[in-house]
Design an enzyme around this catalytic site. Sequence first.
Site, PDB file in Angstrom:
ATOM      1  N   GLU A  91       1.470   8.110   2.666  1.00 30.20           N
ATOM      2  CA  GLU A  91       0.668   7.416   4.641  1.00 30.20           C
ATOM      3  C   GLU A  91       1.470   6.386   4.457  1.00 30.20           C
ATOM      4  O   GLU A  91       0.561   4.920   4.068  1.00 30.20           O
ATOM      5  CB  GLU A  91      -0.260   7.839   4.265  1.00 30.20           C
ATOM      6  CG  GLU A  91      -1.089   8.237   4.491  1.00 30.20           C
ATOM      7  CD  GLU A  91      -0.762   9.861   6.084  1.00 30.20           C
ATOM      8  OE1 GLU A  91      -0.271   8.551   7.006  1.00 30.20           O
ATOM      9  OE2 GLU A  91      -1.162  10.577   5.337  1.00 30.20           O
TER      10      GLU A  91
ATOM     11  N   CYS B 256      -1.875  -0.152  10.623  1.00 32.72           N
ATOM     12  CA  CYS B 256      -0.909   0.362  11.113  1.00 32.72           C
ATOM     13  C   CYS B 256      -0.390   1.518  12.575  1.00 32.72           C
ATOM     14  O   CYS B 256       0.359   2.245  12.765  1.00 32.72           O
ATOM     15  CB  CYS B 256      -0.654   1.350   9.755  1.00 32.72           C
ATOM     16  SG  CYS B 256      -2.055   2.956   9.772  1.00 32.72           S
TER      17      CYS B 256
ATOM     18  N   GLY C 128      -5.756  -4.089  -9.556  1.00 31.36           N
ATOM     19  CA  GLY C 128      -4.564  -5.219 -10.435  1.00 31.36           C
ATOM     20  C   GLY C 128      -3.307  -5.201  -9.002  1.00 31.36           C
ATOM     21  O   GLY C 128      -3.610  -3.973  -8.161  1.00 31.36           O
TER      22      GLY C 128
ATOM     23  N   GLY D 236      -0.058  -4.199  -7.896  1.00 29.51           N
ATOM     24  CA  GLY D 236       0.766  -2.597  -7.651  1.00 29.51           C
ATOM     25  C   GLY D 236       2.231  -2.516  -8.643  1.00 29.51           C
ATOM     26  O   GLY D 236       1.849  -1.015  -9.109  1.00 29.51           O
TER      27      GLY D 236
ATOM     28  N   LYS E 128      -7.104   2.517  -6.840  1.00 26.62           N
ATOM     29  CA  LYS E 128      -7.225   1.393  -6.774  1.00 26.62           C
ATOM     30  C   LYS E 128      -7.071   1.019  -5.714  1.00 26.62           C
ATOM     31  O   LYS E 128      -6.136   1.201  -4.611  1.00 26.62           O
ATOM     32  CB  LYS E 128      -5.742   1.136  -7.564  1.00 26.62           C
ATOM     33  CG  LYS E 128      -5.164  -0.322  -8.481  1.00 26.62           C
ATOM     34  CD  LYS E 128      -3.855  -0.988  -8.058  1.00 26.62           C
ATOM     35  CE  LYS E 128      -3.024  -0.997  -7.124  1.00 26.62           C
ATOM     36  NZ  LYS E 128      -3.202  -2.195  -6.884  1.00 26.62           N
TER      37      LYS E 128
ATOM     38  N   GLY F 113      -0.694  -0.622 -10.446  1.00 29.26           N
ATOM     39  CA  GLY F 113      -0.735   1.204  -9.346  1.00 29.26           C
ATOM     40  C   GLY F 113       0.485   2.054  -9.889  1.00 29.26           C
ATOM     41  O   GLY F 113       0.789   2.739  -9.648  1.00 29.26           O
TER      42      GLY F 113
HETATM   43  P1  NAD Z   1       1.752  -2.143  -0.121  1.00 27.93           P
HETATM   44  O1  NAD Z   1       2.484  -0.940   0.010  1.00 27.93           O
HETATM   45  O2  NAD Z   1       1.822  -3.685  -0.513  1.00 27.93           O
HETATM   46  O3  NAD Z   1       0.330  -2.078  -1.034  1.00 27.93           O
HETATM   47  C1  NAD Z   1      -0.058  -0.872  -1.308  1.00 27.93           C
HETATM   48  C2  NAD Z   1      -1.087  -0.371  -2.229  1.00 27.93           C
HETATM   49  O4  NAD Z   1      -0.224  -0.290  -3.212  1.00 27.93           O
HETATM   50  C3  NAD Z   1      -1.587  -1.913  -3.200  1.00 27.93           C
HETATM   51  O5  NAD Z   1      -2.658  -0.895  -3.575  1.00 27.93           O
HETATM   52  C4  NAD Z   1      -0.255  -2.214  -3.990  1.00 27.93           C
HETATM   53  O6  NAD Z   1      -1.456  -2.899  -4.771  1.00 27.93           O
HETATM   54  C5  NAD Z   1      -0.285  -0.986  -4.350  1.00 27.93           C
HETATM   55  N1  NAD Z   1       1.618  -1.114  -4.874  1.00 27.93           N
HETATM   56  C6  NAD Z   1       2.406  -1.997  -4.741  1.00 27.93           C
HETATM   57  N2  NAD Z   1       3.278  -1.320  -5.628  1.00 27.93           N
HETATM   58  C7  NAD Z   1       3.281  -0.530  -6.239  1.00 27.93           C
HETATM   59  C8  NAD Z   1       4.214   0.339  -7.312  1.00 27.93           C
HETATM   60  N3  NAD Z   1       5.029   0.244  -7.558  1.00 27.93           N
HETATM   61  N4  NAD Z   1       3.342   1.348  -7.638  1.00 27.93           N
HETATM   62  C9  NAD Z   1       1.724   2.228  -7.034  1.00 27.93           C
HETATM   63  N5  NAD Z   1       1.090   0.707  -6.352  1.00 27.93           N
HETATM   64  C10 NAD Z   1       1.644  -0.070  -6.315  1.00 27.93           C
HETATM   65  O7  NAD Z   1       1.214  -2.325   1.307  1.00 27.93           O
HETATM   66  P2  NAD Z   1      -0.011  -3.380   1.711  1.00 27.93           P
HETATM   67  O8  NAD Z   1       1.062  -4.695   2.582  1.00 27.93           O
HETATM   68  O9  NAD Z   1      -0.826  -3.174   1.075  1.00 27.93           O
HETATM   69  O10 NAD Z   1      -0.104  -3.079   3.108  1.00 27.93           O
HETATM   70  C11 NAD Z   1       0.257  -2.688   4.271  1.00 27.93           C
HETATM   71  C12 NAD Z   1       1.606  -1.379   4.802  1.00 27.93           C
HETATM   72  O11 NAD Z   1       0.627  -0.563   4.570  1.00 27.93           O
HETATM   73  C13 NAD Z   1       1.617  -1.645   6.133  1.00 27.93           C
HETATM   74  O12 NAD Z   1       3.038  -1.166   5.870  1.00 27.93           O
HETATM   75  C14 NAD Z   1       1.776  -1.030   6.556  1.00 27.93           C
HETATM   76  O13 NAD Z   1       1.548   0.121   8.033  1.00 27.93           O
HETATM   77  C15 NAD Z   1       0.039   0.621   6.166  1.00 27.93           C
HETATM   78  N6  NAD Z   1      -0.405   1.343   6.115  1.00 27.93           N
HETATM   79  C16 NAD Z   1      -0.248   2.329   6.346  1.00 27.93           C
HETATM   80  C17 NAD Z   1      -1.048   3.102   7.300  1.00 27.93           C
HETATM   81  C18 NAD Z   1      -0.700   4.955   7.532  1.00 27.93           C
HETATM   82  O14 NAD Z   1      -2.475   5.637   6.940  1.00 27.93           O
HETATM   83  N7  NAD Z   1      -0.293   5.370   7.254  1.00 27.93           N
HETATM   84  C19 NAD Z   1      -2.754   2.965   6.890  1.00 27.93           C
HETATM   85  C20 NAD Z   1      -2.527   1.633   7.033  1.00 27.93           C
HETATM   86  C21 NAD Z   1      -1.775   0.521   6.771  1.00 27.93           C
END
Ligand code: NAD
Length: 480
Positions: A249, A283, A205, A207, A174, A211
């Site tokens: 991550e 990130c 869809g 999260g 996803k 998700g």
């Molecule tokens: P997010 O956690 O809101 O969403 C990430 C993904 O998880 C999306 O696809 C979302 O739909 C899904 N998701 C959300 N709730 C979920 C649930 N309950 N169960 C399963 N899936 C769910 O993050 P974001 O706003 O999309 O991205 C930004 C964040 O990502 C920042 O904190 C950034 O630092 C981090 N990030 C980390 C890395 C790394 O390699 N460490 C790389 C890029 C981004």
Amino acid sequence: MHKIKNYINDQFLLPITDEWIDNYNPSNGEIYGQIPNSSTEDIEEAYKAAKNAFPTWGQTTIEERSRILIKISELLEENLQRFAEAESKDNGKPISLAKTVDIPRAASNFRFFGNAITQFASESHESVGQNAINYTLRQPIGVVGCISPWNLPLYLFTWKIAPAIAAGNCVVAKPSEITPMTAYLLGEICNEAGLPKGVLNIVHGLGSTTGQAIVEHPDIKAISFTGGTATGAHIAKVAAPMFKKLSLELGGKNPNIIFADCDYNEMLETTVRSSFANQGQICLCGSRIFVEQSIYDTFKTDFVKKVKALKVGHPSDSTTNIGALVSKSHLEKVIQYIEIAKEEDGIILCGGNEVTIKGYENGYYLEPTVIEVSTDECRVNQEEIFGPVVTIMPFKTEDEVLEMANKVKYGLSATLWTNNLKRTMRMSNKLQTGIVWVNTWMMRDLRTPFGGVKASGVGREGGFEALRFFTEAKNVCIKY
Ligand code: NAD
């Protein structure tokens, strides 16, 4: 209006419950498409397709898997322009960045893991004096889930999918609901490359619905997740009772530590990039800049001058340095942090305001912002903002800066600028991060372990680490 579909069992399918989510173009704030808000039933269909494909794909020769992955990589390269345009429109990032970084790196992910799987070896141990030999099988897990964020959409999506399928797994994946477009296009490429049906299933869809359904599925045995720390913690809680394998991550608040003995000009150029590339929405961005006292004033003047010269513009304009932020709510969050900085007596050295681009007045544009802070403990220096905002402050000693660098809950990466070898070694040992860059930033070699410590995550991706994550080790002991 363009409606994208789920890619399940090599078919493009409508969501079973016919629920849809609007997809916005960040450069003008307009809705330009809709994506499925897939339900548990859609995930079940994707799971069934993956489950059916697994017995064959798990036994497909490594050469054949490798060949298909490399073919996907080639097709991505052939379609560079189309994918880059889609990524830029969906995310707001400058097209130049999508063309030189996002899409080429997505192609590299498939090429790299297509090659890496041919070199992935297991160990054997002769039990001397016991007439026995042990060897380790590395077997694919089965059906695995891959969930990725919006900031580097295809790049991070493929960073998970490529090793998962290279290792012989079948995937339910996803992408972020905020940036689904290139993941959708990837389905077409996989079909053209001859990836057997069901090996990769891409479901769109929210999260909290789609998700969550992936994480809750009892037979999806491993989850590779990149996203926010709070989401990662929630996923860990849901997955733990089912004993799923997890790779998380998560967020970062990375220090960029500048010593007076560095190569100044190179440092300055790179620091502008490590602060504001992709509107600061990486990130790995060095959002906390610590500068040795003796060069602090010079750096402050030079850095602010360079940042002011960055062009905030429409993503499709090839001269744009800073495109649009990904969404209205994210823009509002970042602006709120700028207000918090003011309340905390931070000094806004430049930026801090929204930008209106003629013809795109409802786009989500913000000036690159530099905030001088007097203490490392203020909120803007401790919490992840994930936008075009950096803090700067001076330091006097190595011990002092090390303490400040480590005094955050995150531990993803750190950047160090110095030509002193002993200091490099000392600091690299002591920095509490998964990655340390010395005199460079975001230079990637895909063989290296990638990931964070503390609230930045659990596990490592990249190279054989990713192939180890996506396989189960089984020891076989033979007495002879
Ligand atoms: P997010 O956690 O809101 O969403 C990430 C993904 O998880 C999306 O696809 C979302 O739909 C899904 N998701 C959300 N709730 C979920 C649930 N309950 N169960 C399963 N899936 C769910 O993050 P974001 O706003 O999309 O991205 C930004 C964040 O990502 C920042 O904190 C950034 O630092 C981090 N990030 C980390 C890395 C790394 O390699 N460490 C790389 C890029 C981004």
